[in-house]
Structure formats: C-alpha cells, structure tokens
Design an enzyme around this catalytic site. Sequence first.
Site, short mmCIF file in Angstrom:
data_model
loop_
_atom_site.label_atom_id
_atom_site.label_comp_id
_atom_site.label_asym_id
_atom_site.label_seq_id
_atom_site.Cartn_x
_atom_site.Cartn_y
_atom_site.Cartn_z
N ASP A 1 -8.25 3.81 0.84
CA ASP A 1 -7.30 4.25 1.86
C ASP A 1 -8.08 4.73 3.10
O ASP A 1 -8.84 5.68 3.03
CB ASP A 1 -6.49 5.41 1.26
CG ASP A 1 -5.40 5.90 2.20
OD1 ASP A 1 -5.45 5.56 3.40
OD2 ASP A 1 -4.51 6.64 1.72
N ASN B 1 2.18 1.50 4.45
CA ASN B 1 2.53 0.23 5.10
C ASN B 1 2.22 0.25 6.61
O ASN B 1 2.90 -0.40 7.41
CB ASN B 1 4.00 -0.14 4.85
CG ASN B 1 4.38 -1.58 5.23
OD1 ASN B 1 5.49 -1.85 5.66
ND2 ASN B 1 3.46 -2.51 5.07
N CYS C 1 0.87 -1.18 0.00
CA CYS C 1 0.00 0.00 0.00
C CYS C 1 0.90 1.23 0.00
O CYS C 1 2.08 1.13 -0.37
CB CYS C 1 -0.97 -0.01 1.18
SG CYS C 1 -0.20 0.00 2.82
N CYS D 1 -1.51 0.65 7.39
CA CYS D 1 -2.95 0.35 7.48
C CYS D 1 -3.31 -0.88 6.64
O CYS D 1 -3.43 -1.99 7.17
CB CYS D 1 -3.79 1.55 7.04
SG CYS D 1 -3.55 3.04 8.04
N ARG D 2 -3.45 -0.72 5.33
CA ARG D 2 -3.99 -1.80 4.50
C ARG D 2 -3.07 -3.00 4.34
O ARG D 2 -3.48 -4.14 4.55
CB ARG D 2 -4.37 -1.25 3.11
CG ARG D 2 -5.53 -0.28 3.15
CD ARG D 2 -5.64 0.51 1.87
NE ARG D 2 -4.53 1.43 1.70
CZ ARG D 2 -4.34 2.21 0.65
NH1 ARG D 2 -5.18 2.13 -0.36
NH2 ARG D 2 -3.31 3.04 0.59
N SER D 3 -1.81 -2.76 3.95
CA SER D 3 -0.96 -3.91 3.63
C SER D 3 -0.53 -4.74 4.84
O SER D 3 -0.50 -5.97 4.75
CB SER D 3 0.24 -3.52 2.75
OG SER D 3 1.11 -2.63 3.41
P1 4NP Z 1 -1.86 2.74 4.09
O1 4NP Z 1 -2.54 4.08 4.68
O2 4NP Z 1 -1.28 3.11 2.75
O3 4NP Z 1 -3.02 1.80 3.97
O4 4NP Z 1 -0.83 2.31 5.10
C1 4NP Z 1 -1.86 5.29 4.74
C2 4NP Z 1 -0.99 5.50 5.78
C3 4NP Z 1 -0.33 6.72 5.87
C4 4NP Z 1 -0.55 7.70 4.92
C5 4NP Z 1 -1.43 7.47 3.87
C6 4NP Z 1 -2.08 6.27 3.79
N1 4NP Z 1 0.10 8.95 5.04
O5 4NP Z 1 -0.16 9.85 4.20
O6 4NP Z 1 0.93 9.13 5.97
#
Ligand code: 4NP
Length: 161
Positions: free
Chosen positions: A126, A11, A8, A13-15
């Site tokens: 997201d 790294n 993602c 939340c989703r992945s």
């Molecule tokens: P992820 O979510 O890609 O599912 O881990 C996010 C985590 C952090 C950010 C964006 C999306 N960020 O902008 O810091």
Amino acid sequence: MIRVLFVCLGNICRSPLAEAIFDDKVKKLGFEQYFKSDSAGTSDYHIGELPDERTIRCAQANNISINHRGRQVNRVDFREFDYILAMDHQNLQNLNLMKSKYGFEEKEIHLIRDFVEGSQGLPVPDPYYGGEEGFHEIYQILDEAIDHFLNTIQERHRIYA
Ligand code: 4NP
C-alpha cells in the site's frame, strides 16, 4: 469477453493503476475485443473520487492514460467479472468473505502477484502513506504481474494474435 476486476482498499492508488496498465497492454496487443476491465475498492473511503494525484503522475510518467472514479466492490461484481485480482491479503480476505456471503464460492479470486513465479503470496504494498517513490515501486510490480497474468489467461483461453 473475459472480464477482469482489480481490487485494493481505497481504489485510488493500486487498483486504478493496475487497470490502466492492463488496458494499455491489451490495447498494444490488439486484444481489446477479448477483454474488459475495471477496478474497485473494498472500502467506501473514496467513492466518486479521481485517483490519487501521485497515481495520476505515475501513470503520466509512464505514458499511460488513467481515467477512473473510485467505487466500492459490490455483489454484482461477483457475477459480472471472471477474474477478481486482489492487491494484498486484507483485500483478498474481504473478497473471500463477500464471495461466501453472496454465494459465489466458485469465483476465481487471486492475489495479483500469484501469477509471477517466485512472487506467490506477496502483496502489492500500500503506497498511500508513503512517498512518491512507492508509486514507482508499485508500477514496476504491477507491470510485471500483469504481463504474467495476461500470459496465463491468453494461454488458458487460447487467445492469440
Ligand atoms: P489503495 O491505497 O488501496 O491502493 O487505493 C489507499 C488509498 C486510501 C487509503 C488507504 C489506501 N485510505 O486509508 O484512505
């Protein structure tokens, strides 16, 4: 050994949640000897960090263990992993650019929801800027997508219980 990398943006939340769900299913199927998984982000925003607190609560609420530190996708990942699964189109685009740049044109990179009939082309949204309910939603999406992905690769690689 079939090696699967979930990717993602951050790294956190989703992945990492996808990785935890995948490992839980693999364990319950007794297939640990056949699969290895990891997760990574396309960005460098959260290197070394634990998953988001909401991700951890979501995993706990669903009785799965989560244990990961944020890291960024790198060149070696294209050599080490058989399947690279992106959460959304932005991740997919970045991974496709990297695979060309690093000379791994034949590497299989997919949107994770492409394994679900009727959900091809859809992203795992997201959840970072939303509320807690977004994490419940991505859990359901990932749970379904990973079931379908596992069925597909089990058949393709002829892995049976
Ligand atoms: P992820 O979510 O890609 O599912 O881990 C996010 C985590 C952090 C950010 C964006 C999306 N960020 O902008 O810091």
